[in-house]
Design a protein around this motif. Structure first.
Motif, PDB file in Angstrom:
ATOM      1  N   VAL A   1      47.942  -3.666  20.442  1.00  0.00           N
ATOM      2  CA  VAL A   1      48.271  -3.049  21.674  1.00  0.00           C
ATOM      3  C   VAL A   1      47.014  -3.056  22.460  1.00  0.00           C
ATOM      4  O   VAL A   1      46.036  -2.297  22.067  1.00  0.00           O
ATOM      5  N   PRO A   2      46.760  -3.892  23.443  1.00  0.00           N
ATOM      6  CA  PRO A   2      45.532  -3.962  24.172  1.00  0.00           C
ATOM      7  C   PRO A   2      45.086  -2.810  24.888  1.00  0.00           C
ATOM      8  O   PRO A   2      43.815  -2.617  24.808  1.00  0.00           O
ATOM      9  N   VAL A   3      45.958  -1.911  25.151  1.00  0.00           N
ATOM     10  CA  VAL A   3      45.395  -0.506  25.821  1.00  0.00           C
ATOM     11  C   VAL A   3      44.659   0.484  24.747  1.00  0.00           C
ATOM     12  O   VAL A   3      44.113   1.366  25.137  1.00  0.00           O
ATOM     13  N   ILE A   4      44.815   0.150  23.589  1.00  0.00           N
ATOM     14  CA  ILE A   4      44.336   0.860  22.255  1.00  0.00           C
ATOM     15  C   ILE A   4      43.001   0.405  21.853  1.00  0.00           C
ATOM     16  O   ILE A   4      43.004  -0.746  21.531  1.00  0.00           O
ATOM     17  N   GLY A   5      41.915   1.264  22.361  1.00  0.00           N
ATOM     18  CA  GLY A   5      40.461   0.900  21.946  1.00  0.00           C
ATOM     19  C   GLY A   5      40.435   0.558  20.336  1.00  0.00           C
ATOM     20  O   GLY A   5      41.109   1.487  19.659  1.00  0.00           O
ATOM     21  N   PRO A   6      39.255   0.104  19.899  1.00  0.00           N
ATOM     22  CA  PRO A   6      39.002   0.195  18.369  1.00  0.00           C
ATOM     23  C   PRO A   6      38.363   1.697  17.922  1.00  0.00           C
ATOM     24  O   PRO A   6      38.766   1.818  16.788  1.00  0.00           O
ATOM     25  N   GLY A   7      38.064   2.448  18.797  1.00  0.00           N
ATOM     26  CA  GLY A   7      37.744   3.731  18.337  1.00  0.00           C
ATOM     27  C   GLY A   7      38.686   4.782  18.957  1.00  0.00           C
ATOM     28  O   GLY A   7      38.200   6.108  18.891  1.00  0.00           O
ATOM     29  N   ASP A   8      39.600   4.626  19.486  1.00  0.00           N
ATOM     30  CA  ASP A   8      40.551   5.507  20.013  1.00  0.00           C
ATOM     31  C   ASP A   8      41.654   6.168  19.111  1.00  0.00           C
ATOM     32  O   ASP A   8      41.932   5.790  17.939  1.00  0.00           O
ATOM     33  N   PHE A   9      41.916   7.318  19.271  1.00  0.00           N
ATOM     34  CA  PHE A   9      42.775   8.283  18.394  1.00  0.00           C
ATOM     35  C   PHE A   9      43.921   8.645  19.463  1.00  0.00           C
ATOM     36  O   PHE A   9      43.938   8.967  20.466  1.00  0.00           O
ATOM     37  N   LEU A  10      45.180   8.352  18.919  1.00  0.00           N
ATOM     38  CA  LEU A  10      46.346   8.624  19.503  1.00  0.00           C
ATOM     39  C   LEU A  10      46.826  10.264  19.462  1.00  0.00           C
ATOM     40  O   LEU A  10      47.025  10.755  18.324  1.00  0.00           O
ATOM     41  N   PHE A  11      46.912  10.907  20.307  1.00  0.00           N
ATOM     42  CA  PHE A  11      47.392  12.227  20.483  1.00  0.00           C
ATOM     43  C   PHE A  11      48.849  12.599  21.211  1.00  0.00           C
ATOM     44  O   PHE A  11      49.401  13.658  21.147  1.00  0.00           O
ATOM     45  N   GLY A  12      49.294  11.601  21.666  1.00  0.00           N
ATOM     46  CA  GLY A  12      50.628  11.578  22.145  1.00  0.00           C
ATOM     47  C   GLY A  12      51.279  10.522  22.763  1.00  0.00           C
ATOM     48  O   GLY A  12      50.469   9.565  23.097  1.00  0.00           O
ATOM     49  N   SER A  13      52.701  10.290  22.678  1.00  0.00           N
ATOM     50  CA  SER A  13      53.541   9.453  23.415  1.00  0.00           C
ATOM     51  C   SER A  13      54.404   9.842  24.301  1.00  0.00           C
ATOM     52  O   SER A  13      55.392  10.448  23.826  1.00  0.00           O
ATOM     53  N   CYS A  14      54.623   9.311  25.514  1.00  0.00           N
ATOM     54  CA  CYS A  14      55.647   9.949  26.309  1.00  0.00           C
ATOM     55  C   CYS A  14      56.178   9.147  27.419  1.00  0.00           C
ATOM     56  O   CYS A  14      55.490   8.629  28.229  1.00  0.00           O
ATOM     57  N   ASN A  15      57.215   8.630  27.404  1.00  0.00           N
ATOM     58  CA  ASN A  15      57.807   7.836  28.462  1.00  0.00           C
ATOM     59  C   ASN A  15      57.069   6.313  28.665  1.00  0.00           C
ATOM     60  O   ASN A  15      56.879   6.056  29.913  1.00  0.00           O
ATOM     61  N   GLY A  16      56.653   5.893  27.546  1.00  0.00           N
ATOM     62  CA  GLY A  16      55.835   4.696  27.712  1.00  0.00           C
ATOM     63  C   GLY A  16      54.518   5.036  27.887  1.00  0.00           C
ATOM     64  O   GLY A  16      53.516   3.733  27.755  1.00  0.00           O
ATOM     65  N   LEU A  17      53.968   5.962  28.049  1.00  0.00           N
ATOM     66  CA  LEU A  17      52.610   6.407  28.116  1.00  0.00           C
ATOM     67  C   LEU A  17      52.013   6.799  26.774  1.00  0.00           C
ATOM     68  O   LEU A  17      52.428   7.713  26.192  1.00  0.00           O
ATOM     69  N   LEU A  18      50.593   6.457  26.612  1.00  0.00           N
ATOM     70  CA  LEU A  18      50.169   6.822  25.327  1.00  0.00           C
ATOM     71  C   LEU A  18      48.788   7.893  25.765  1.00  0.00           C
ATOM     72  O   LEU A  18      48.018   7.682  26.790  1.00  0.00           O
ATOM     73  N   GLY A  19      48.721   8.941  25.059  1.00  0.00           N
ATOM     74  CA  GLY A  19      47.537   9.745  25.386  1.00  0.00           C
ATOM     75  C   GLY A  19      46.477   9.463  24.211  1.00  0.00           C
ATOM     76  O   GLY A  19      46.817   9.402  23.093  1.00  0.00           O
ATOM     77  N   LEU A  20      45.272   9.203  24.563  1.00  0.00           N
ATOM     78  CA  LEU A  20      44.306   8.492  23.680  1.00  0.00           C
ATOM     79  C   LEU A  20      42.903   9.502  23.825  1.00  0.00           C
ATOM     80  O   LEU A  20      42.435   9.439  24.797  1.00  0.00           O
ATOM     81  N   TYR A  21      42.350   9.808  22.435  1.00  0.00           N
ATOM     82  CA  TYR A  21      41.363  10.618  22.561  1.00  0.00           C
ATOM     83  C   TYR A  21      40.165   9.689  22.269  1.00  0.00           C
ATOM     84  O   TYR A  21      40.205   9.026  21.344  1.00  0.00           O
ATOM     85  N   THR A  22      39.060   9.912  22.728  1.00  0.00           N
ATOM     86  CA  THR A  22      37.727   9.022  22.534  1.00  0.00           C
ATOM     87  C   THR A  22      36.649  10.165  22.163  1.00  0.00           C
ATOM     88  O   THR A  22      36.812  11.132  22.501  1.00  0.00           O
ATOM     89  N   LYS A  23      35.757   9.652  21.578  1.00  0.00           N
ATOM     90  CA  LYS A  23      34.596  10.518  21.086  1.00  0.00           C
ATOM     91  C   LYS A  23      33.373  10.361  22.299  1.00  0.00           C
ATOM     92  O   LYS A  23      32.551  11.006  22.139  1.00  0.00           O
ATOM     93  N   THR A  24      33.927   9.870  23.578  1.00  0.00           N
ATOM     94  CA  THR A  24      33.154  10.176  24.591  1.00  0.00           C
ATOM     95  C   THR A  24      33.346  11.427  25.323  1.00  0.00           C
ATOM     96  O   THR A  24      34.099  12.179  24.823  1.00  0.00           O
ATOM     97  N   SER A  25      32.963  11.605  26.554  1.00  0.00           N
ATOM     98  CA  SER A  25      33.253  12.528  27.510  1.00  0.00           C
ATOM     99  C   SER A  25      34.843  12.439  28.076  1.00  0.00           C
ATOM    100  O   SER A  25      35.011  13.127  29.063  1.00  0.00           O
ATOM    101  N   MET A  26      35.603  11.362  27.615  1.00  0.00           N
ATOM    102  CA  MET A  26      36.872  11.154  28.497  1.00  0.00           C
ATOM    103  C   MET A  26      37.727  10.975  27.468  1.00  0.00           C
ATOM    104  O   MET A  26      37.764  10.844  26.308  1.00  0.00           O
ATOM    105  N   ILE A  27      39.036  11.250  28.003  1.00  0.00           N
ATOM    106  CA  ILE A  27      40.424  10.966  27.371  1.00  0.00           C
ATOM    107  C   ILE A  27      41.005   9.778  28.215  1.00  0.00           C
ATOM    108  O   ILE A  27      40.704   9.643  29.630  1.00  0.00           O
ATOM    109  N   LYS A  28      41.886   9.368  27.791  1.00  0.00           N
ATOM    110  CA  LYS A  28      42.667   8.073  28.294  1.00  0.00           C
ATOM    111  C   LYS A  28      44.320   8.004  28.426  1.00  0.00           C
ATOM    112  O   LYS A  28      44.665   8.486  27.036  1.00  0.00           O
TER     113      LYS A  28
END
Length: 552
Positions: free
Chosen positions: A104-131
């Protein structure tokens, strides 16, 4: 002149066809589009303005979302195994229980998944951002975290939901007690931070009392119908737990008591409680754990469903003997089957046969086989949708991703190098197979040329049959770039590569043995012919001498 007329005719034909399509009733075109997958619709958007307006219309996007088939998304978090970094990955399982092949291209190698809703994924990173990312379109929105560089922060403290009335997407964050960004009491939290997509900043909501942060991490969080649910400690209750709910529209809290009585025969380790979503209902899953591994479930698995929220009435939905080792979350039931992790390297499914039943391992269906061992797998329900994120991009909280992130980080160099080495090995094996075929063809030509000089018909037929056997029959295997395969497909390709190497070795050895056998047969046949020729020459010479003596 003829060329100009032909091009003009084609142009007029294309315009007429476009006019015919666009003169079809709008609702008919819309009904056709509703049956098409997102990938096809993204192509159709660029055909003409009329189609663009239909597909980009928010009402059509909502209707297409309702018609879209659902997938079970199995997420593999990144981890360190035997000193080697393994990237995060995801496998989609469709309605026919067939797993996907590519990443799944939108998932980066260091991402953690914290939610899925209506085709959107909530992805946590260890940087200062979430995606927030659209699974199907690839569109991404990078948002600043509510607290930067927060010590002890974890992806499971984030949640992602949608309110069906306001049509708003909300991200929530459980903020542990901290002073100046450092944890003050890592076990408790007093604030839930909320961000609505499109807003300028996060909002802090005070909880009614200090709540257990450990329970959030251990039991999970689910979002159903605009409310977020999790377990908290309640030492006065028989289960010593209660359900907390948070209405993401009203921003209000409520506590739901669990069933008052339960049969408890704790023959094994401590009892584990999980909160899960089954068919849009809040469910409590509980079982004892192994004394040797707190992640492994043993004994009986009880599943209780919340039937009436106002009356706080529960019913026991399932009682499963000999439960699976690990329960995935937050959605572990898909289409009347339980999705579980069995052992350390398999994801399996079991059919829900009734309220009380035993899991029969003979009826287990293995869905995924992966390596190495990965823990904390997640299972989400997801769809492929046209939900757009660019409408939220002007908010101040939206930020640009860093220049060096994802696969560009140094920690993934060894992983990339391993994939490159596998690709090189595959190329080497392919070249060996080609060389074997070329060698067999060359030998075949040479043997057939010699065969013409073999006089014995029986030997010639036998050698001819042997010649047919020297041509290796390598299976036609199309190579795929390993970089784009998910971890399950990569393991399958790796297993196939090992089998291919062994098979090639066997075929080439057999080819060499057959070739040597043909050489021996030819040598023997030639020696026989030479011997026969010498004998015949000797007999002829003797006969000639006897004839001369007779004449004399």
């Amino acid at each position: 002149m003829l060329t100009m007329v032909t091009e003009e005719t084609k142009s007029m034909k294309q315009i007429n066809e476009e006019c015919i399509i666009n003169h079809l009733p709008g609702d008919l075109i819309e009904r056709v589009f509703l049956r098409l997958p997102v990938s096809t619709l993204l192509t159709c958007v660029g055909v003409c303005k009329h189609w663009h307006n239909i597909i980009r219309d928010p009402q059509f996007v909502a209707l297409h979302l309702q018609c879209a088939p659902s997938y079970a998304l199995v997420f593999f978090p990144p981890g360190l195994v035997s000193g080697k970094h393994y990237p995060s990955d995801a496998v989609l399982i469709d309605e026919a229980w067939s797993p996907s092949t590519y990443t799944v291209p939108v998932i980066g190698p260091g991402d953690f998944l914290f939610g899925s809703c209506n085709g959107l994924l909530g992805l946590y990173t260890k940087t200062s951002m979430i995606k927030i990312a659209n699974l199907a379109t690839g569109e991404c929105l990078h948002l600043g975290k509510p607290v930067k560089n927060l010590k002890g922060d974890h992806f499971c403290f984030y949640s992602f939901g949608f309110h069906p009335v306001t049509k708003e997407y909300k991200i929530t964050h459980f903020l542990g007690d901290c002073i100046n960004g450092r944890p003050h009491n890592k076990d408790k939290f007093n604030i839930i931070q909320v961000y609505t997509l499109g807003d300028e900043k996060w909002k802090d909501i005070q909880t009614p009392e200090a709540l257990s942060l450990i329970s959030v991490r251990n039991s999970g969080v689910v979002n159903v119908d605009g409310k977020m649910y999790w377990l908290t400690e309640d030492m006065s209750a028989s289960w010593q737990h209660a359900v907390m709910s948070f209405d993401i529209r009203e921003e209000s809290f409520a506590m739901i008591q669990l069933p008052a009585a339960r049969e408890d025969h704790d023959y094994y380790g401590s009892r584990k409680f999980l909160i899960r979503d089954i068919d849009g209902k809040i469910c409590i899953v509980t079982a004892q754990t192994s004394r040797y591994d707190a992640r492994t479930l043993v004994g009986e698995l009880q599943i209780w469903a919340l039937d009436n929220m106002v009356e706080q009435r529960w019913s026991q939905k399932y009682n499963i003997k000999y439960p699976p080792d690990y329960i995935l979350g937050p959605r572990f039931v898909h289409r009347d089957r339980i999705l579980t992790q069995r052992g350390h390297n398999n994801v399996c499914s079991y059919e829900l046969l009734g309220e009380n039943f035993e899991i029969d391992s003979s009826k287990m269906v293995k869905l995924l086989d992966f390596s190495p061992c990965r823990h904390n797998l997640q299972s989400h329900n997801c769809v492929k949708s046209l939900v757009r994120l660019d409408v939220y991009k002007n908010a101040k909280i939206v930020c640009r991703p860093k220049q060096r992130e994802g696969w560009e980080l140094n920690k993934w160099e060894a992983w990339e190098r391993g994939l490159s080495e596998n690709e090189k090995l595959r190329s080497v094996i392919h070249q060996v197979e080609l060389n074997g075929i070329a060698c067999a063809q060359q030998n075949g030509i040479w043997f057939n040329d010699i065969l013409q000089h073999i006089l014995d018909d029986a030997i010639r037929r036998e050698i001819g049959m042997k010649i047919d056997q020297i041509f290796p029959n390598f299976p036609d295997q199309q190579t795929r770039p390993l970089r784009h395969l998910n971890c399950v497909a990569q393991k399958l390709d790796q297993d196939n590569l090992i089998a291919r190497i062994n098979n090639s070795e066997t075929i080439i050895k057999a080819m060499i043995q057959t070739t040597n056998s043909i050489f021996d047969m030819i040598d023997s046949a030639v020696d026989d012919q030479i011997g026969a020729s010498s004998t015949n020459a000797g007999i002829s010479s003797q006969n000639h001498s006897e004839g001369d003596d007779a004449k004399t």
